[in-house]
Design a protein around this motif. Structure first.
Motif, PDB file in Angstrom:
ATOM      1  N   UNK A 101       0.806  -1.224   0.000  1.00  0.00           N
ATOM      2  CA  UNK A 101       0.000   0.000   0.000  1.00  0.00           C
ATOM      3  C   UNK A 101       0.838   1.274   0.000  1.00  0.00           C
ATOM      4  N   UNK A 102       1.871   1.318   0.826  1.00  0.00           N
ATOM      5  CA  UNK A 102       2.682   2.539   0.890  1.00  0.00           C
ATOM      6  C   UNK A 102       3.403   2.798  -0.436  1.00  0.00           C
ATOM      7  N   UNK A 103       3.907   1.728  -1.042  1.00  0.00           N
ATOM      8  CA  UNK A 103       4.605   1.894  -2.324  1.00  0.00           C
ATOM      9  C   UNK A 103       3.647   2.391  -3.400  1.00  0.00           C
ATOM     10  N   UNK A 104       2.435   1.816  -3.397  1.00  0.00           N
ATOM     11  CA  UNK A 104       1.459   2.233  -4.403  1.00  0.00           C
ATOM     12  C   UNK A 104       1.081   3.692  -4.208  1.00  0.00           C
ATOM     13  N   UNK A 105       0.751   4.047  -2.964  1.00  0.00           N
ATOM     14  CA  UNK A 105       0.367   5.440  -2.700  1.00  0.00           C
ATOM     15  C   UNK A 105       1.508   6.404  -3.043  1.00  0.00           C
ATOM     16  N   UNK A 106       2.739   5.999  -2.714  1.00  0.00           N
ATOM     17  CA  UNK A 106       3.887   6.864  -2.997  1.00  0.00           C
ATOM     18  C   UNK A 106       4.076   7.091  -4.494  1.00  0.00           C
ATOM     19  N   UNK A 107       3.970   5.992  -5.278  1.00  0.00           N
ATOM     20  CA  UNK A 107       4.149   6.135  -6.720  1.00  0.00           C
ATOM     21  C   UNK A 107       3.037   6.986  -7.332  1.00  0.00           C
ATOM     22  N   UNK A 108       1.794   6.743  -6.907  1.00  0.00           N
ATOM     23  CA  UNK A 108       0.677   7.529  -7.442  1.00  0.00           C
ATOM     24  C   UNK A 108       0.862   9.006  -7.100  1.00  0.00           C
ATOM     25  N   UNK A 109       1.312   9.282  -5.863  1.00  0.00           N
ATOM     26  CA  UNK A 109       1.517  10.665  -5.453  1.00  0.00           C
ATOM     27  C   UNK A 109       2.559  11.349  -6.326  1.00  0.00           C
ATOM     28  N   UNK A 110       3.632  10.629  -6.644  1.00  0.00           N
ATOM     29  CA  UNK A 110       4.689  11.203  -7.483  1.00  0.00           C
ATOM     30  C   UNK A 110       4.137  11.612  -8.844  1.00  0.00           C
ATOM     31  N   UNK A 111       3.394  10.693  -9.476  1.00  0.00           N
ATOM     32  CA  UNK A 111       2.910  10.991 -10.833  1.00  0.00           C
ATOM     33  C   UNK A 111       1.785  12.023 -10.841  1.00  0.00           C
ATOM     34  N   UNK A 112       0.976  12.028  -9.779  1.00  0.00           N
ATOM     35  CA  UNK A 112      -0.056  13.069  -9.675  1.00  0.00           C
ATOM     36  C   UNK A 112       0.603  14.436  -9.491  1.00  0.00           C
ATOM     37  N   UNK A 113       1.656  14.472  -8.662  1.00  0.00           N
ATOM     38  CA  UNK A 113       2.374  15.740  -8.463  1.00  0.00           C
ATOM     39  C   UNK A 113       3.003  16.218  -9.765  1.00  0.00           C
ATOM     40  N   UNK A 114       3.624  15.283 -10.495  1.00  0.00           N
ATOM     41  CA  UNK A 114       4.207  15.650 -11.794  1.00  0.00           C
ATOM     42  C   UNK A 114       3.139  16.159 -12.762  1.00  0.00           C
ATOM     43  N   UNK A 115       1.985  15.515 -12.739  1.00  0.00           N
ATOM     44  CA  UNK A 115       0.893  15.949 -13.614  1.00  0.00           C
ATOM     45  C   UNK A 115       0.436  17.365 -13.263  1.00  0.00           C
TER      46      UNK A 115
END
Length: 413
Positions: free
Chosen positions: A114-128
């Protein structure tokens, strides 16, 4: 700064429970989660929305995750969307290598951290969000640049118009000085000659017949100055909206006959002639003084540019309107000058032709329009010109009301 819209995240899995679990894991106020249970559903969503990230299950019936990724990379709209693959297959199948080969940015194995998934999604949402913010800034800069360019163009146009106005003012003052100097010089020379005759005691120079000729010459020069001043006053009244029209019943043919008779003497002296074609009486409700002013301007213009050839005035009338045509046989008007001649201070005189302030046709068209009519011209270079004054034949009861006396006392002699 306006608030950015939430980022879109696409999750694709053929099992509803997997979609629900992943949705719950990554949902956030800054994200909108779109679910698809097949590659076909995912493609439909990709066509309708922009996504910050696509999380694709590898093993799906029909179109699998790799095939969907290949289609996404082959389309302009979706080729730059980051792809994260998810698979429950063992690492020994080497799906991760194939995923990266198909353009994925990451490959996750189930069960998901869960933490890895949330972290990766956060990175790409921030980049977007950063990408969209940068795009918005670029669009604002581009809009600002266009506005500045438009403002600069407007400023340049204003500067050009100002320079044109300054040039026109200087030319106008020069023309006025020249036009006034001619009759004033004539009057001055006449007065000098008379003073000299008086000093010499030559009273014969003031015999009744000679004195009458002197008076007529003086009147011509004084009238020339009065016409010049009246034209300038009319332009000022037109531009300030204070030009008044005082309509009354007018018998047009009598007016034309009088004007043609008055100007025929001037035409004969210049080697030309004016003819008024016969027509039955034509009545209408107009400002007689202003209509006479237009006719005089048209005839004077025809005599000035008619090359000494005959000028003809004709009338056509029906129940609604009357058309007065002034036809000359001069050199005509070039096509590029047809509209310009009705602008103030515009002159198209060539070398050797008389010049003026260029106000007559401008004033005449304004007077025609103030009567609800029009002044137009048809001309063929080398064959002369026909100016047509069109006036409505309104009844006096329907005429426009007279302007206040304060605005009209100096309009009519």
């Amino acid at each position: 700064m306006s608030q950015l819209e939430p980022s879109n995240v696409l999750i694709v899995d053929d099992l509803p429970e997997n979609l629900q679990a992943l949705d719950a894991l990554i949902r956030d106020d800054q994200r909108v989660i779109y679910r698809a249970q097949s590659g076909e559903e995912a493609l439909a969503l990709l066509l309708d929305h922009e996504f910050a990230l696509a999380i694709l299950d590898v093993q799906m019936p029909g179109m699998d995750g790799f095939e969907l990724a290949e289609l996404m990379r082959g389309t302009e709209r979706t080729r730059d969307i980051p792809i994260v693959f998810v698979s429950a297959a063992g690492k020994e199948l080497n799906y991760a290598f194939k995923g990266y080969e198909s353009g994925a940015v990451d490959f996750l194995h189930k069960p998901l951290d869960p933490d890895a998934v949330r972290g990766k999604v956060k990175v790409f949402v921030t980049l977007d969000r950063q990408r969209r913010e940068a795009r918005r800034h670029i669009e604002e800069l581009e809009r600002s640049r266009r506005e500045q360019e438009a403002l600069l163009c407007q400023l340049n146009a204003t500067q050009e118009e100002l320079q044109r106005s300054l040039n026109m003012r200087d030319e106008f003052m020069s023309l006025v000085a020249h036009e006034l100097r001619t009759p004033l010089n004539t009057l001055f020379l006449e007065s000098q000659m008379r003073s000299l005759q008086i000093k010499r005691g030559n009273l014969a120079a003031f015999a009744p017949d000679k004195l009458d000729a002197m008076v007529r010459r003086d009147e011509r020069q004084i009238k020339a100055m009065i016409r010049l001043i009246d034209d300038m006053l009319d332009v000022s009244r037109i531009r300030s909206g204070k030009l008044s029209i005082r309509p009354a019943q007018v018998e047009l043919m009598a007016l034309l006959d009088r004007v043609v008779s008055d100007l025929s003497v001037h035409a004969s002296a210049a080697g030309g002639s004016i003819a008024l074609r016969p027509h039955e009486d034509v009545g209408g409700c107009w400002d007689e003084f202003r209509i006479e002013q237009v006719i005089v301007n048209l005839l004077t213009n025809a005599l000035r540019y008619g090359g000494g050839k005959p000028v003809e005035v004709s009338v056509n009338a029906d129940s609604d309107q009357v058309r007065i045509e002034v036809r000359d046989q001069g050199r005509g008007i070039a096509p590029e000058d047809m509209l310009r001649i009705f602008e103030p201070f515009e002159r198209v005189a060539r070398n050797g032709e008389p010049k003026g302030l260029g106000l007559g046709l401008y004033i005449s068209r304004q007077l025609a329009q103030s009567h609800g009519g029009e002044l137009s011209v048809v001309s063929t270079p080398g064959e002369g010109s026909v100016f047509t004054l069109t006036l409505p034949r309104c009844e006096s009861s329907g005429a426009a009301p007279e302007q206040p006396a304060a605005e009209t006392t100096d309009h009519h002699p």
